[in-house]
Design an enzyme around this catalytic site. Sequence first.
Site, PDB file in Angstrom:
ATOM      1  N   ASP A 232      -3.595  -1.006  -1.098  1.00  9.27           N
ATOM      2  CA  ASP A 232      -4.033  -1.755   0.080  1.00  9.27           C
ATOM      3  C   ASP A 232      -4.152  -3.251  -0.238  1.00  9.27           C
ATOM      4  OD1 ASP A 232      -5.269  -1.734   2.779  1.00  9.27           O
ATOM      5  OD2 ASP A 232      -7.025  -2.475   1.714  1.00  9.27           O
ATOM      6  N   GLU A 292       1.425  -2.209   0.068  1.00  8.60           N
ATOM      7  CA  GLU A 292       1.335  -2.797   1.409  1.00  8.60           C
ATOM      8  C   GLU A 292       1.761  -4.254   1.248  1.00  8.60           C
ATOM      9  OE1 GLU A 292      -2.418  -3.919   3.078  1.00  8.60           O
ATOM     10  OE2 GLU A 292      -1.737  -3.582   5.111  1.00  8.60           O
TER      11      GLU A 292
HETATM   12  C1  NOJ Z   1      -4.886  -2.995   5.286  1.00  9.07           C
HETATM   13  C2  NOJ Z   1      -5.148  -1.660   5.920  1.00  9.07           C
HETATM   14  O1  NOJ Z   1      -3.937  -1.053   6.252  1.00  9.07           O
HETATM   15  C3  NOJ Z   1      -6.035  -1.909   7.110  1.00  9.07           C
HETATM   16  O2  NOJ Z   1      -6.151  -0.793   7.931  1.00  9.07           O
HETATM   17  C4  NOJ Z   1      -7.371  -2.368   6.589  1.00  9.07           C
HETATM   18  O3  NOJ Z   1      -8.201  -2.685   7.680  1.00  9.07           O
HETATM   19  C5  NOJ Z   1      -7.216  -3.606   5.702  1.00  9.07           C
HETATM   20  N1  NOJ Z   1      -6.125  -3.507   4.775  1.00  9.07           N
HETATM   21  C6  NOJ Z   1      -8.467  -3.861   4.913  1.00  9.07           C
HETATM   22  O4  NOJ Z   1      -8.616  -2.904   3.907  1.00  9.07           O
END
Ligand code: NOJ
Length: 569
Positions: A232, A292
């Site tokens: 993440d 991500e």
């Molecule tokens: C990216 C995640 O996909 C999202 O859902 C989240 O709110 C943020 N990072 C913070 O962790």
Amino acid sequence: MQRQLYNLALSILALAAVLASPAQGQLKATDADGHPWWQQTVFYELYPRSFADSNNDGIGDVNGITAKLDYLKDLGVDAIWITPCFPSPQVDFGYDVSDYENIEPMYGSLQDFDRLLAAANKRGIRILLDFVANHTSNQHKWFQDSRSSRTSAHRDWYIWRDGKVPGQPPNNWTSTFGTPAWTFDPTTQQYYYHYFYPEQPDLNWRNPAVEAAMFDVTRFWYKRGVAGFRLDAVDSLFEDPNLTDNPFSAGMDTFDRPNMDEKYNQKLPEVHGVLRGLRKVADEYNAVLIGETYTSSIDELKHYYGDHSSELQLPMDMMFATVDRLSPAEFRKQIGSVNASGQWPVFLIGNHDMARSYNRYGDGIHDDAIAKLMAALYLTLRGSPILYYGEEIGMQNNDPKSREDVRDPQGKIGWPTEKGRDGERTPMQWTSDVNGGFSGSKPWLPVPSSASTHNVETESADPSSILNFYKRLLFLRHHEKALLEGEYIPLDESNPYVLSFLRRYQGEAVLVALNMSGTDRTVAFDPAPYGLTATKRVVLLTSGRTAIPSRDSTIKLQPFSAYIEKLTP
Ligand code: NOJ
């Protein structure tokens, strides 16, 4: 008739594949040709709050996932990525972790999770978790200690600073979720930094103790049998130690603030050192790391693979994921450049942070046809695809109707311009019953009315459903060498309506032609220039009533239809 027989044959083969799946402990690291497992894998992202509710409390859980493994196996899924399922106050629905080494009690227990792992393993399905590395919950014991005094053992595990002048934050950085990025904590009279909500304080990755503790978290799960992580918010791990103000850029954001060029708090080069470290640990367990990774160019995306593949095996190509219109030219550009980079691409068309692909690509009239068209695109490309739960049944976005209904804080802060992400996180639609058969009680988010037709039960019984189209596609993907390993060759590159390409593997190939327009189109394909001589052509799959190629090699494509054929010597 021919098509029905073909469908029947595919169903029998799919059943055979389920029965022949590897027994427990037989998940192979590589295939017979030596390809790593994650290159052969179809990933499925599921949001645990919304996937399956086994105890009828309106919220999904781990046992619910276990109960649906046969469904996933039958669909053609090889690995599941579960978004955070660790103990959490749920401010950001799990992305605010208060204990990295346990399961959120609302979702079950560690024992439930171990049962899920064993049951998945038995079916040849791997489990991946979400690694929330940038921040913890403000309820995590590390932060509780950190905020307790300026000299506490964990003080330097987070980013604490004095204000610029009394009453003013240390610099001009803003949180991406619409709040300031600094919160003043009265106990110690300093500000702490959070790129996301104030309840998600950023960890200080410059502190080696943080790195060691977080690397150990990954080991904890690998030892249990987890096959990897989706990382993440990797871009946010580091900040400029001098806290230099960010420059502003043109325009306003969805929270009506001037846009900011996040030069000093995003994508700092130090990120890559952490990724290399995480990869070393992952390699000890033959695990995969999915990133991500929001990038604006392929060169930038390439960095996440690392020199000599030393960082992420699978950084997501979010440029492909956000094309957001049926544009052959745009898709050609994205696919072409990621392939030319020589890396192994990761394709997806939706996730829990963006409106459902059904709505983003749909035109409101041909939505089902377009859902199949998009599936035929990203599931036939060279690379590893990630399906987002519900995509396979054409789940619609269901945005909240009023601010009072919003659950995602982002939507509350930004209402009405920014409605938050509830719309794409609604419960999986299993049957045509009330609440889509998800739960016996009111689900945490409402299901849209389209659940009466777009659900697993109804679509399973309809040979022309989106679900059955996905199943056939995934079956082909697992069984056609050309789809698994073949090179990507773009065709007819100036065609503004039809996106077509070959996946060529040794002497054979699979041809994919996708009509992205609302009008009948005809395309011609001559195999000879591609070294495919004396070729036998067999239709593998079509959506719509697309005709078999005529003698002169032309293919007629109905509006928004997909056509896939196999060419063999
Ligand atoms: C990216 C995640 O996909 C999202 O859902 C989240 O709110 C943020 N990072 C913070 O962790």
